[in-house]
Design a protein around this motif. Sequence first.
Motif, short mmCIF file in Angstrom:
data_model
loop_
_atom_site.label_atom_id
_atom_site.label_comp_id
_atom_site.label_asym_id
_atom_site.label_seq_id
_atom_site.Cartn_x
_atom_site.Cartn_y
_atom_site.Cartn_z
N SER A 1 0.85 -1.18 0.00
CA SER A 1 0.00 0.00 0.00
C SER A 1 0.89 1.23 0.00
O SER A 1 2.01 1.21 0.51
N SER A 2 0.38 2.33 -0.57
CA SER A 2 1.10 3.59 -0.60
C SER A 2 0.15 4.68 -1.04
O SER A 2 -0.96 4.40 -1.53
N SER A 3 0.58 5.92 -0.91
CA SER A 3 -0.23 7.05 -1.36
C SER A 3 -0.30 7.10 -2.88
O SER A 3 -1.17 7.78 -3.44
N ALA B 1 6.98 7.10 -4.73
CA ALA B 1 6.33 7.10 -3.42
C ALA B 1 7.39 7.00 -2.33
O ALA B 1 8.45 6.40 -2.52
N ASP C 1 6.20 6.20 0.94
CA ASP C 1 5.46 5.61 2.06
C ASP C 1 4.94 4.22 1.72
O ASP C 1 3.87 3.82 2.18
N ARG D 1 3.51 8.95 8.66
CA ARG D 1 2.54 9.85 9.28
C ARG D 1 2.02 9.25 10.59
O ARG D 1 1.68 8.08 10.67
N TYR E 1 -3.30 6.00 13.03
CA TYR E 1 -2.78 5.31 11.86
C TYR E 1 -2.13 3.97 12.21
O TYR E 1 -2.07 3.07 11.37
#
Length: 613
Positions: A200-202, A230, A232, A518, A564
């Motif tokens: 998963s990532s932004s 990315a 993250d 984050r 998170y």
Amino acid sequence: MSTRTPRLRIDAPVGFLLGISLLLAVAVAALAASPADFALSARPHPAAARSFPLFGSLAGWGTTSGSISSPGPTLAVVLGDEVTITLNSADGRPHNWLLDYDGDTNEDAGEPLSNVFSGSPEVLTFTATTAGTFTYWCTVHFGSMFGAFVVLAPEDPPFASLSMPDGVQRWTGGSTHRIWWNLSDAQDPNSALVVYVNYSSSAGSGPIAGPLAGTSNPNHLDWSLPAIDATDVVVNLTVIDTGGRKAFEEALVPVIDSTAPQLSGRFPGSGATDVPRSAIVMITFSEGMNPSATGSPSTVALREDPAGPWIPGTVSWDGPANTVLTFDPLPTLAASASYRVFVNASARDESDPGNPLASADSWTFTAGATVDTTAPVIAHVPPGSIPLGEGLEIAATVTDDGAVASVRLNWTDPTGANLNLSMSASGDRYSTLIPQQLYAGTVSYFLVAVDAGGNAVRNPTATVPVAAPPGVVVLFGNLRGWGFSPDSLSTPGPTLTLSEGESIELLIIGYGGAFPVRHDFYVDWDRNGAPGPGDTVSADVRGNSTRLTLRGEHVGTFTYFCAYHPSTMFGAVVVTGASPAGGLDPLLLGGIGVAAVAVVAGVVLLRRRGKSP
């Protein structure tokens, strides 16, 4: 309204034990109330023989001499297994290996302990007699030579541990990299376990592989990375046993880079004339570069134009950023001669294996008649202080009788870490940012300016204190938990205690090295496991800090979380009121608080384990 430092209650033997007793009672009630969530297999576990190779050096432990890290690899077995560890010294120094069951770092009776080894391998065999998670050490050196040893009880869910990625990777988008993991289960052989790997990532999410059957450890697969940019990316490993119990493990890939680097600066510039004969050549790239691939003579070179001799010289970088390459010609340039700078497409960025330069480039400049011998002048006033958890801009005015080629900041933080950073120019003003400071103490730094003729000047060393604002409680957080310092992170984090109506000021610092993720901080006043309108919620932090006022609105024990990462980042907030005569002892309240927080966090973790792979 009063303010004070919250207290961390850790010395309450009676209350703590009563609280733990309450925790056990609540846990038993939860088992009776939710059998589906706690379904266990009654099948007996046959003892198995499990073998591990380990290589040790002062840098840590690894399953091979080339994979040594600190902490070392997590080793997992099942209660009753016969364990054989083949120990090797990777650096030729004498080492040993201790399984520290009681956590006191001493060599106690009943704890597996090897002989000292250096030249020949040492074989240690023992039976795993105690369930839990423990630390193994080299007791000759301690320091970086430790790792986790997990002994699963028959009723435990599967065990899963990712060893690659390990949180420091900078991979090239579209390339292929190997993911490694270990798994184990108290009831099932590895081959009966089902494995899913996702990311998963932004910039996007998706499956990597699965369902897969487990294999003997270590397991691995080759991942063809998506062509994304990315910072993250998180790789998720999910393992499911035949009873439906699940284990999760996540690992960060700090950077996937799919963008080709470009030249963003040339010095001397294209077509420059009257360049000092002692000039240096500086090439600025749009991102960090691979120093060996980009700095080789076959990639960057200087030649007298149009077909003259190649000019020998030395190459240096503005490490650790590696965005500015400096070529310093060994001979003095010929008066009025023309020179051509070559930068070939074999230049690569610092991702693995590296994106090649978008296109090759070359340009010319013409030397003048003189040799510059005058150094630049630096005017700079140091800042008064740097707030803990923050970075700070350092700026200076730099002038020269010709042209300034570069200005760099060399700084050392309170831990002794040193960086050499390029400063960007806006006219005569040069500036850069000192990174986030996590430790109180003193930063020392100096500036170095170099002109076009290669003349350098350094200003005096400045010292600047790093400190938290007065009256503020500092709480650090990352994926390992919460703590009052970066070295004391734990799960659960420290207990924050205040009285009803009292307020404390918190400085929330989220950090993660060069690639922070984050986080936030919230107090779950309504105990529903999610941040809501009535909860105290901070702003997000990602490699920086935020201030928050925490007020004791309700009497009782509550849980604070990072929304998170709630399964590892939680702790207790205890708000006390006036105790009636004969009321509960505050030590008992502390023990009950620990129990309540553990139960709430367990519910959150169960929710995570209920997710689809």
